[in-house]
Scaffold this motif. Structure first.
Motif, PDB file in Angstrom:
ATOM      1  N   ASN A  70     -17.418  -1.141   4.685  1.00 29.24           N
ATOM      2  CA  ASN A  70     -18.208  -1.648   5.820  1.00 29.24           C
ATOM      3  C   ASN A  70     -19.026  -0.531   6.441  1.00 29.24           C
ATOM      4  N   ARG A 104     -20.340  -8.472   5.634  1.00 24.19           N
ATOM      5  CA  ARG A 104     -19.343  -7.629   6.275  1.00 24.19           C
ATOM      6  C   ARG A 104     -17.943  -8.073   5.851  1.00 24.19           C
ATOM      7  N   LEU A 105     -17.116  -7.083   5.478  1.00 23.37           N
ATOM      8  CA  LEU A 105     -15.776  -7.415   5.008  1.00 23.37           C
ATOM      9  C   LEU A 105     -14.834  -7.599   6.186  1.00 23.37           C
ATOM     10  N   ASP A 106     -13.914  -8.524   6.013  1.00 21.38           N
ATOM     11  CA  ASP A 106     -12.888  -8.744   7.014  1.00 21.38           C
ATOM     12  C   ASP A 106     -11.806  -7.691   6.861  1.00 21.38           C
ATOM     13  N   ALA A 107     -12.129  -6.456   7.178  1.00 24.10           N
ATOM     14  CA  ALA A 107     -11.180  -5.372   6.928  1.00 24.10           C
ATOM     15  C   ALA A 107     -10.092  -5.370   7.983  1.00 24.10           C
ATOM     16  N   ILE A 108      -8.873  -5.011   7.579  1.00 27.10           N
ATOM     17  CA  ILE A 108      -7.795  -4.804   8.539  1.00 27.10           C
ATOM     18  C   ILE A 108      -8.092  -3.486   9.238  1.00 27.10           C
ATOM     19  N   ALA A 109      -8.111  -3.503  10.562  1.00 29.73           N
ATOM     20  CA  ALA A 109      -8.410  -2.266  11.296  1.00 29.73           C
ATOM     21  C   ALA A 109      -7.201  -1.338  11.266  1.00 29.73           C
ATOM     22  N   GLY A 110      -7.451  -0.059  11.557  1.00 29.00           N
ATOM     23  CA  GLY A 110      -6.349   0.890  11.701  1.00 29.00           C
ATOM     24  C   GLY A 110      -5.689   1.272  10.401  1.00 29.00           C
ATOM     25  N   SER A 111      -4.537   1.924  10.504  1.00 34.45           N
ATOM     26  CA  SER A 111      -3.830   2.338   9.307  1.00 34.45           C
ATOM     27  C   SER A 111      -2.337   2.066   9.488  1.00 34.45           C
ATOM     28  N   ASP A 117      -6.202   3.134   0.196  1.00 32.76           N
ATOM     29  CA  ASP A 117      -5.535   1.843   0.160  1.00 32.76           C
ATOM     30  C   ASP A 117      -6.561   0.749   0.376  1.00 32.76           C
ATOM     31  N   LYS A 118      -6.261  -0.429  -0.174  1.00 31.49           N
ATOM     32  CA  LYS A 118      -7.237  -1.524  -0.143  1.00 31.49           C
ATOM     33  C   LYS A 118      -7.723  -1.849   1.267  1.00 31.49           C
ATOM     34  N   SER A 119      -6.815  -1.863   2.239  1.00 32.79           N
ATOM     35  CA  SER A 119      -7.236  -2.257   3.586  1.00 32.79           C
ATOM     36  C   SER A 119      -8.158  -1.188   4.177  1.00 32.79           C
ATOM     37  N   LEU A 129      -5.860  -9.755   0.541  1.00 36.22           N
ATOM     38  CA  LEU A 129      -6.627 -10.612  -0.364  1.00 36.22           C
ATOM     39  C   LEU A 129      -8.123 -10.467  -0.102  1.00 36.22           C
ATOM     40  N   TYR A 184     -19.925  -5.654  -5.078  1.00 37.04           N
ATOM     41  CA  TYR A 184     -20.107  -5.842  -3.642  1.00 37.04           C
ATOM     42  C   TYR A 184     -21.205  -4.941  -3.084  1.00 37.04           C
ATOM     43  N   ALA A 206     -11.744  -1.279   2.488  1.00 36.17           N
ATOM     44  CA  ALA A 206     -12.656  -2.269   3.056  1.00 36.17           C
ATOM     45  C   ALA A 206     -13.341  -1.718   4.300  1.00 36.17           C
ATOM     46  N   GLN A 207     -12.571  -0.977   5.134  1.00 34.19           N
ATOM     47  CA  GLN A 207     -13.179  -0.370   6.332  1.00 34.19           C
ATOM     48  C   GLN A 207     -14.296   0.601   5.939  1.00 34.19           C
ATOM     49  N   ALA A 226      -9.580  -7.886   1.115  1.00 35.96           N
ATOM     50  CA  ALA A 226     -10.009  -6.540   0.747  1.00 35.96           C
ATOM     51  C   ALA A 226     -10.146  -6.377  -0.760  1.00 35.96           C
ATOM     52  N   ARG A 238      -2.187  -3.829  14.221  1.00 35.77           N
ATOM     53  CA  ARG A 238      -3.404  -4.034  13.432  1.00 35.77           C
ATOM     54  C   ARG A 238      -3.783  -5.504  13.341  1.00 35.77           C
ATOM     55  N   GLU A 297       0.846  -1.189   0.000  1.00 32.06           N
ATOM     56  CA  GLU A 297       0.000   0.000   0.000  1.00 32.06           C
ATOM     57  C   GLU A 297       0.882   1.240   0.000  1.00 32.06           C
ATOM     58  N   SER A 298       0.264   2.413  -0.060  1.00 32.28           N
ATOM     59  CA  SER A 298       1.066   3.629  -0.092  1.00 32.28           C
ATOM     60  C   SER A 298       1.884   3.724   1.191  1.00 32.28           C
TER      61      SER A 298
END
Lengths: 337, 349
Positions: free
Chosen positions: B207, A268-275, B198-200, A256, B232, B203-204, A258, A291, A43-44
């Motif tokens: 949601n 509901r997406l299994d999003a990674i929390a935080g940044s 960013d992709k992660s 993957l 989606y 997704a947040q 995301a 995270r 990611e960036s």
């Protein structure tokens, strides 16, 4: 892996000093064989573009503190300067950028730009260099190449410009092509054309490619091997198939998920929390731990070592404990102090 | 959350069957000026006769490549760009005669792609969110802002007094979403709202959007170039090409079987995500044509492998495709009376 690798990055650290300090690359190890296509995914702020710029020695020396060794074909490129550095850039290694409209010179025609590069590196005359330019435009499948030689960048569409930039980058037959998100600014139907073109040209010329992208789908489409970067280091690497079908690092698994490929609508997406971390200090524990849903106390005590769950696989995660530690293989971590 | 609900939801006037938005024959042409006298030398056909509806409570996805007019369409809906022709009917009221732009804008809000450019750099986050309610004369705009910040996942005690440049892209987009919700809108237009993230983080935010839609009973128009994201989040999808609608239908129907050759190519251009089964042939050659001088007849005929004379001469109209009466496509192949030699036949598009 008996033959010497084309590219060998060992324990690379890059720190930017300025208004604030950023530890952009933190102990990166990377190897690339001849003819290999490596997807660098992240990611960036993960350090993927910085890695490419370091490889071409493009970082401002006053602001960037670089530590570690980079060998291309056995030569330590950190020692290059003057004429040898110029010969290396564009000769041995060249780069394709995300925005061809900015990377190409607006006041010269495409033909002149390619010919100038060839004349400079191959010490040939103008006529011969024009021949090469024409040949390159043909190889990147630009329609009516004779006419296009006389075009200025602004007279071309986005996809055509990116083809022209690839022609420019490959004109001197580099051994390594660095591609920094070359399809991100393009439309979907044009992106796939450029990806397939790069795959064909790689087969034709046999060079190695490092393809930087944030899009896991693009990485799958182009690479033999994928290295996933986070907070300035590789957290997982392996064959593209392994990474897609059996991702081990929690961050890779999150990426993957995301991607939304095959996710049911509205669930509901299994999003990674935080940044991602700001990297103002050098990471001395697992950068992803804050995270990570599976973080253990040991993740916050020290950097995780690299494990090799299967041949050619490297995962920097304590969850892989029990697998043999990675030998000094593809992306082995430095010994932990 | 109590305070946000105190604000009365705007009344549903037309009943459940009345579309929230009915866009009829929208047209927008931009002049291209050049030369010493700045004379108009060409016209960009940004949106050319686009009609569609947004039903109450649904999410309508709009997809297409750059220059297809998806963003201009969104801007026309809420009057950010003036219409050349056509009309927008909001819940039974014609915009401009039955309902004023200002009245409608309380019910329709927009979130843009560039989270930084769309926030005032000199206002704190809380002030930005409270700005709209204050202008519209709603009570307690500050409390409302703090409630909404908490709702979108930004701790008001930590963030209320910060400025946009002190936030990450994902956090700024949360602020933009909170600001849109501050007006208790009925429709939110999301113009590539997650594309720069960013992709992660994307997704947040997805949601969050799904939760908010249920909680506040919102209707979304979701513009994106990412087909995975659109599948989606959307109930129905509208596919645009060079200022025109080429296909529209329920998301399952379109993702299962695309009717228009352009939609087929667009879907085939998606990365395969399967290293053993990579794409081998690009579905389309070349770039999309310039909307300054769009092709005659069917605008896709220059890139379509089924194109015949009729495609060059006559623009196709939207007609139903397959068993679902909601699934429409504008293609001569799908119209048995068009005169196309393959019309009505099953072709492996």
């Amino acid at each position: 892996m008996s033959e010497a690798p084309l590219l060998e990055i060992e324990n690379l650290h890059v720190r930017f000093n300025g208004e604030r300090t950023v530890h952009a690359i933190n102990g990166l190890n990377l190897r690339l064989q001849e003819g290999e296509m490596l997807g660098l995914l992240g990611e960036s702020g993960s350090g993927k573009s910085v890695t490419l710029k370091t490889l071409l020695r493009l970082l401002p020396p006053k602001r960037a503190e670089i530590d570690g060794t980079i060998r291309v074909n056995g030569t330590d490129i950190m020692t290059l300067s003057g004429a040898r550095l110029s010969a290396y850039r564009g000769g041995d290694v060249s780069m394709v950028f995300q925005e061809p409209a900015l990377a190409l010179d607006p006041v010269y025609t495409i033909g002149d730009q390619i010919a100038e590069t060839v004349m400079r590196h191959k010490s040939v005359g103008r006529a011969e260099a024009r021949e090469v330019a024409l040949d390159m435009l043909t190889r990147v499948r630009i329609p009516s190449p004779e006419r296009r030689l006389k075009n200025y960048p602004h007279e071309m569409s986005g996809g055509m410009r990116q083809r022209a930039m690839i022609a420019l980058a490959l004109a001197c037959r580099p051994k390594l092509l660095l591609a920094d998100e070359p399809t991100t600014a393009l439309d979907a139907t044009v992106q796939i054309q450029i990806l397939l073109l790069l795959r064909e040209l790689q087969r034709e010329f046999g060079m190695s490619i490092i393809f930087v992208t944030h899009d896991i789908g693009v990485a799958v489409e182009i690479s033999d091997r994928v290295a996933v970067m986070y907070a300035g280091n590789v957290v997982e690497s392996g064959s593209t198939r392994d990474i897609i079908k059996d991702a081990r690092h929690p961050y890779t698994r999150g990426l993957l998920a995301a991607n939304l490929h095959g996710v049911d609508r509205g669930t509901r997406l299994d999003a990674i929390a935080g940044s991602p971390p700001s990297l103002e200090t050098k990471p001395d524990v697992c950068s992803f731990a804050p995270r990570c849903t599976e973080a253990q106390p040991q993740c916050l005590r020290a950097l995780p070592p690299f494990f090799a769950p299967s041949p050619g696989r490297q995962v920097a995660c304590n969850l892989e404990e029990g697998h043999s530690p990675a030998s000094n293989g593809l992306t082995a971590a430095p010994a932990i102090a | 959350m109590s305070k946000t609900e105190v604000l009365p939801h705007q009344a549903d006037r037309g009943g459940p069957r009345q579309p929230l938005i009915l866009a009829q024959n929208l047209k927008k042409h931009f002049p291209v000026r050049s030369g010493l006298l700045n004379r108009q030398t060409a016209t960009v056909h940004a949106v050319d006769g686009v009609s569609f509806e947004v039903r109450k409570g649904e999410t309508l996805g709009i997809v297409g490549e750059s220059g297809c007019g998806k963003s201009t369409t969104a801007r026309l809906l809420i009057g950010l760009t003036e219409l050349d022709d056509g009309s927008v009917i909001f819940d039974g009221d014609i915009l401009g005669s039955d309902i004023s732009l200002k009245e409608m804008r309380r019910s329709v809000q927009m979130v843009f792609q560039d989270s930084y450019a769309s926030l005032n750099p000199r206002l704190t986050i809380a002030d930005s969110i409270a700005f709209g309610p204050k202008v519209q004369g709603l009570s307690d705009p500050k409390d409302r802002a703090r409630d909404l910040m908490a709702r979108v996942g930004l701790d008001p005690n930590r963030f209320a007094h910060r400025y946009p440049h002190e936030l990450s892209g994902g956090q700024r987009q949360r602020v933009n979403i909170a600001r849109a919700l501050a007006m208790s809108p009925r429709l939110v237009i999301l113009d590539e709202a997650v594309s720069a993230l960013d992709k992660s983080v994307e997704a947040q935010v997805l949601n969050l959007l799904t939760e908010l839609r249920k909680e506040f009973g919102l209707t979304y128009v979701f513009i994106s170039h990412d087909l995975n994201v659109v599948r989606y989040i959307s109930d129905r999808v509208l596919v645009m090409y060079l200022g025109e609608v080429v296909e529209v239908g329920p998301v399952e129907a379109i993702y299962a079987k695309q009717a228009h050759p352009y939609t087929v190519s667009l879907f085939a251009a998606m990365p395969s995500m399967d290293p053993d089964n990579r794409t081998e042939e690009p579905p389309l050659a070349g770039d999309p044509p310039n909307p300054i001088d769009p092709p005659s007849g069917c605008r896709f005929h220059t890139r379509c492998r089924f194109a015949e004379h009729v495609c060059r001469d006559k623009p196709p109209t939207l007609a139903t495709f397959g068993e679902n009466p909601d699934h429409l496509a504008a293609c001569h192949l799908r119209d048995p009376s068009s005169g196309h030699s393959l019309a009505g036949k099953e072709v492996a598009a």
